[in-house]
Design an enzyme around this catalytic site. Structure first.
Site, PDB file in Angstrom:
ATOM      1  N   PHE A  45      -5.580 -11.810  -4.162  1.00  0.00           N
ATOM      2  CA  PHE A  45      -5.387 -10.355  -4.241  1.00  0.00           C
ATOM      3  C   PHE A  45      -6.388  -9.594  -3.376  1.00  0.00           C
ATOM      4  O   PHE A  45      -6.593  -8.399  -3.567  1.00  0.00           O
ATOM      5  CB  PHE A  45      -5.498  -9.895  -5.706  1.00  0.00           C
ATOM      6  CG  PHE A  45      -4.485 -10.559  -6.597  1.00  0.00           C
ATOM      7  CD1 PHE A  45      -3.157 -10.147  -6.580  1.00  0.00           C
ATOM      8  CD2 PHE A  45      -4.841 -11.611  -7.414  1.00  0.00           C
ATOM      9  CE1 PHE A  45      -2.201 -10.777  -7.375  1.00  0.00           C
ATOM     10  CE2 PHE A  45      -3.899 -12.253  -8.216  1.00  0.00           C
ATOM     11  CZ  PHE A  45      -2.578 -11.837  -8.202  1.00  0.00           C
ATOM     12  N   ASN A 104       1.995  -6.446  -5.391  1.00  0.00           N
ATOM     13  CA  ASN A 104       2.027  -5.699  -4.133  1.00  0.00           C
ATOM     14  C   ASN A 104       3.141  -4.658  -4.131  1.00  0.00           C
ATOM     15  O   ASN A 104       2.957  -3.540  -3.646  1.00  0.00           O
ATOM     16  CB  ASN A 104       2.180  -6.657  -2.945  1.00  0.00           C
ATOM     17  CG  ASN A 104       0.828  -7.170  -2.471  1.00  0.00           C
ATOM     18  OD1 ASN A 104      -0.193  -6.884  -3.091  1.00  0.00           O
ATOM     19  ND2 ASN A 104       0.811  -7.920  -1.386  1.00  0.00           N
ATOM     20  N   GLY A 143       0.598   0.635   5.321  1.00  0.00           N
ATOM     21  CA  GLY A 143       0.874  -0.287   6.434  1.00  0.00           C
ATOM     22  C   GLY A 143       0.154  -1.589   6.178  1.00  0.00           C
ATOM     23  O   GLY A 143      -0.160  -1.925   5.036  1.00  0.00           O
ATOM     24  N   CYS A 178       0.571  -6.824   4.710  1.00  0.00           N
ATOM     25  CA  CYS A 178       1.048  -7.273   3.389  1.00  0.00           C
ATOM     26  C   CYS A 178       2.132  -6.388   2.785  1.00  0.00           C
ATOM     27  O   CYS A 178       3.258  -6.850   2.578  1.00  0.00           O
ATOM     28  CB  CYS A 178      -0.128  -7.378   2.440  1.00  0.00           C
ATOM     29  SG  CYS A 178      -1.385  -8.491   3.065  1.00  0.00           S
ATOM     30  N   ARG A 192      -1.850  -4.286  12.377  1.00  0.00           N
ATOM     31  CA  ARG A 192      -0.487  -4.726  12.073  1.00  0.00           C
ATOM     32  C   ARG A 192       0.206  -3.696  11.179  1.00  0.00           C
ATOM     33  O   ARG A 192      -0.354  -3.274  10.171  1.00  0.00           O
ATOM     34  CB  ARG A 192      -0.514  -6.103  11.398  1.00  0.00           C
ATOM     35  CG  ARG A 192      -0.837  -7.208  12.389  1.00  0.00           C
ATOM     36  CD  ARG A 192      -0.955  -8.529  11.726  1.00  0.00           C
ATOM     37  NE  ARG A 192      -2.181  -8.625  10.944  1.00  0.00           N
ATOM     38  CZ  ARG A 192      -2.473  -9.663  10.152  1.00  0.00           C
ATOM     39  NH1 ARG A 192      -1.632 -10.658  10.034  1.00  0.00           N
ATOM     40  NH2 ARG A 192      -3.618  -9.690   9.493  1.00  0.00           N
TER      41      ARG A 192
HETATM   42  C1  UGA Z   1      -3.053  -5.346  -0.097  1.00  0.00           C
HETATM   43  C2  UGA Z   1      -3.395  -5.391  -1.598  1.00  0.00           C
HETATM   44  O1  UGA Z   1      -4.142  -4.225  -1.950  1.00  0.00           O
HETATM   45  C3  UGA Z   1      -4.204  -6.644  -1.953  1.00  0.00           C
HETATM   46  O2  UGA Z   1      -4.419  -6.715  -3.351  1.00  0.00           O
HETATM   47  C4  UGA Z   1      -3.415  -7.885  -1.499  1.00  0.00           C
HETATM   48  O3  UGA Z   1      -4.140  -9.081  -1.733  1.00  0.00           O
HETATM   49  C5  UGA Z   1      -3.125  -7.784  -0.007  1.00  0.00           C
HETATM   50  O4  UGA Z   1      -2.380  -6.570   0.249  1.00  0.00           O
HETATM   51  C6  UGA Z   1      -2.324  -9.001   0.387  1.00  0.00           C
HETATM   52  O5  UGA Z   1      -1.249  -9.208  -0.164  1.00  0.00           O
HETATM   53  O6  UGA Z   1      -2.831  -9.833   1.153  1.00  0.00           O
HETATM   54  P1  UGA Z   1      -4.404  -4.654   2.119  1.00  0.00           P
HETATM   55  O7  UGA Z   1      -3.099  -4.836   2.838  1.00  0.00           O
HETATM   56  O8  UGA Z   1      -5.639  -5.257   2.693  1.00  0.00           O
HETATM   57  O9  UGA Z   1      -4.280  -5.253   0.615  1.00  0.00           O
HETATM   58  O10 UGA Z   1      -4.680  -3.106   2.030  1.00  0.00           O
HETATM   59  P2  UGA Z   1      -4.690  -1.964   0.926  1.00  0.00           P
HETATM   60  O11 UGA Z   1      -6.070  -1.519   0.687  1.00  0.00           O
HETATM   61  O12 UGA Z   1      -3.883  -2.348  -0.244  1.00  0.00           O
HETATM   62  O13 UGA Z   1      -3.935  -0.802   1.730  1.00  0.00           O
HETATM   63  C7  UGA Z   1      -2.595  -0.977   2.196  1.00  0.00           C
HETATM   64  C8  UGA Z   1      -2.093   0.293   2.831  1.00  0.00           C
HETATM   65  O14 UGA Z   1      -1.875   1.298   1.845  1.00  0.00           O
HETATM   66  C9  UGA Z   1      -3.026   0.913   3.865  1.00  0.00           C
HETATM   67  O15 UGA Z   1      -2.254   1.368   4.953  1.00  0.00           O
HETATM   68  C10 UGA Z   1      -3.667   2.082   3.140  1.00  0.00           C
HETATM   69  O16 UGA Z   1      -4.076   3.110   3.982  1.00  0.00           O
HETATM   70  C11 UGA Z   1      -2.508   2.511   2.227  1.00  0.00           C
HETATM   71  N1  UGA Z   1      -2.944   3.219   1.006  1.00  0.00           N
HETATM   72  C12 UGA Z   1      -3.690   2.577   0.061  1.00  0.00           C
HETATM   73  C13 UGA Z   1      -2.549   4.533   0.804  1.00  0.00           C
HETATM   74  O17 UGA Z   1      -1.845   5.134   1.651  1.00  0.00           O
HETATM   75  N2  UGA Z   1      -2.922   5.162  -0.360  1.00  0.00           N
HETATM   76  C14 UGA Z   1      -3.665   4.546  -1.306  1.00  0.00           C
HETATM   77  O18 UGA Z   1      -3.970   5.187  -2.333  1.00  0.00           O
HETATM   78  C15 UGA Z   1      -4.076   3.225  -1.083  1.00  0.00           C
END
Ligand code: UGA
Length: 469
Positions: free
Chosen positions: A151, A227, A276, A279, A346
């Site tokens: 995670f 996710n 984005g 994941c 990505r």
């Molecule tokens: C995400 C999950 O949070 C992890 O728990 C999981 O392990 C990972 O995917 C995976 O499957 O490998 P990650 O892709 O690193 O992690 O990034 P996040 O911090 O979740 O952010 C994802 C996207 O959502 C980003 O573009 C971020 O800017 C956006 N986001 C996040 C928002 O627009 N609003 C929010 O409140 C939070």
């Protein structure tokens, strides 16, 4: 414990280094010999806090590298499969890398081994891995297949791994569960945290880490469902933000109000330009495809994806409504990474928005603290790159904020205003307070909040626009 981690992508690198830090003997296996050579030479291919430290600490001792999968499997008790599962054209996860690892390791399954899926995979993958290994001649009692989803988030990967909210272990035999319990014992018993060299504990984490043992299929579903749920939370708040814009409400106040309900919680409720990364977009699509295959029409996920795409178009419409026509406009852009704290671009909504603006004929100067090199490979010379936020803003008709880097939230506003041709900021990440921006002489647009306008532009801005026009 002797562990092989197959695949040195994001999850493999972090898991390998962290297992070594927990005291295990780890071999990181990859068929890309150039990548292995770089790792052996001390290079760490991803931008991740604490990872270089862990590599320096364990490289060549508890952390070794190999392109020989069979030999590595033979020498290990636990084999983590962390290879890529990219989307196919139909949105399903392409499991051909997982399958070829399963096929290849069969000959090396001599005494008892646990083969553990660490990559994000659809439910039923563990059954397939088992079938493939049996089909290739392994003794059914010589191995188990388990699921141990990861995670971690990019940018905080090491601390997410070592200070997790939970460790999920999906096993269908007590023997396999015992191996996994032993691997994570330093975290679940807390001995790791008492070690003087342990990576420092981040805020809002609690130790020791709890472990949840489930069936393999449940663990596979937990990963995809987690996710998809987080992506849904983001799309939900983005939809609410659009309503706030229509009626003149403030999405931050709404988030505070709904996030204070402990059943909802305040995290992952930040509106913006959509999610984005490598994941969420891939996993929501794959989970949708898995559901379809299982006979369930999970249309809620279609809507999550639609809102996410729409969020980028809404942002471009916002730029247009701030500047009227777009052709020939010079835009300063802050942020290229898909989120702050990483160099990963990505499925970055920032890059997708830039591409839409380039199609509209805008001229763009962009800055990102970490992702410019990677962005250059995609954007080539269509965009100019700056060395600082102020350089990106220099002479621009407006400044766009597209990634939530901390440094973008702490800019010297007087200096920024002086650099811009017109003091217009369009913030896709809500990093500033609208009233404060107006008080500093900006016309400021953000997401889910009313635009803040300066009635009389300050003298400096008037001078700038006259000088630069
Ligand atoms: C995400 C999950 O949070 C992890 O728990 C999981 O392990 C990972 O995917 C995976 O499957 O490998 P990650 O892709 O690193 O992690 O990034 P996040 O911090 O979740 O952010 C994802 C996207 O959502 C980003 O573009 C971020 O800017 C956006 N986001 C996040 C928002 O627009 N609003 C929010 O409140 C939070």
């Amino acid at each position: 414990m002797r562990i092989a981690v197959v695949g040195s992508g994001y999850v493999g690198l972090v898991a390998g280094a962290c297992f070594a830090d927990l005291g295990h003997e780890v071999v990181l296996v990859d068929n890309d010999v150039r990548k292995l050579a770089a790792l052996k030479n001390g290079e760490v291919p991803i931008h991740e806090k604490f990872l270089p430290e862990l590599f320096d600490r364990h490289r060549g001792h508890r952390l070794t590298f190999s392109d020989n999968l069979r030999e590595s499997v033979r020498a290990s008790v636990a084999i983590f499969i962390a290879v890529g599962t990219p989307p196919t054209e139909r949105g399903e996860a392409d499991l051909s890398y997982v399958e070829s690892v399963a096929r290849e390791i069969t000959g090396a399954v001599d005494d008892y081994k646990v083969i553990i899926e660490k990559s994000t995979v659809p439910v039923y993958t563990s059954e397939w891995i088992r079938k493939i290994i049996l089909r290739n001649g392994a003794d059914p009692d010589s191995f188990d297949v388990a699921s141990n989803p990861e995670f971690l988030r990019e940018g905080t990967a090491v601390t997410d791994f070592l200070f997790p909210d939970r460790i999920v272990v999906g096993c269908d035999s007590e023997r396999a569960a015992e191996v996994l319990r032993e691997i994570y014992a330093p975290l679940t018993s807390g001995t790791y945290y008492r070690h003087p060299d342990a990576i420092p504990q981040p805020d809002r984490t609690s130790i020791p880490a709890p472990i949840i043992v489930t069936s393999t299929k449940s663990a596979e579903l937990i990963k995809h469902a987690s996710n998809a749920f987080l992506a849904m939370k983001i799309s939900f708040i983005n939809a609410v933000a659009s309503m706030c814009e229509s009626v003149g409400a403030d999405v931050n106040q709404v988030c505070h109000g709904i996030g204070s309900d402990s059943r909802i919680g305040p995290r992952f409720l930040n509106p913006g330009i959509g999610y984005g990364g490598s994941c969420f977009p891939k996993d929501v699509l794959a989970f949708r495809a898995v559901a379809r295959e299982c006979g369930y029409d999970f249309r809620l996920l279609d809507e999550v994806m639609r809102i996410n795409e729409d969020q980028r178009d809404r942002f471009v419409r916002k730029v247009r409504s701030a500047l009227w026509t777009l052709r020939g406009k010079s835009l300063g852009v802050l942020g290229l990474a898909f989120k702050g704290g990483t160099d990963d671009i990505r499925e970055s909504p920032a890059i997708l928005i830039l591409q839409l603006l380039l199609q509209e004929g805008c001229k763009i100067t962009a800055y990102d603290p970490a992702a410019m090199e990677r962005a250059q490979e995609v954007l080539h010379s269509t965009v100019k790159f700056a060395n600082s936020s102020y350089e990106a803003a220099h002479g621009a008709d407006a400044l766009l904020i597209l990634t939530e880097w901390e440094e973008f939230a702490n800019l010297d506003l007087a200096r920024l205003r002086d650099e811009l041709k017109y003091p217009i900021v369009i913030d896709g990440r809500n990093l500033y307070d609208p009233e404060m921006m107006a008080a500093n002489g900006f016309t400021y647009y953000s997401v889910g909040r009313a635009a803040a306008r300066v009635e009389t532009p300050p003298a400096a801005a008037m001078r700038n626009s006259a000088k630069k026009a």
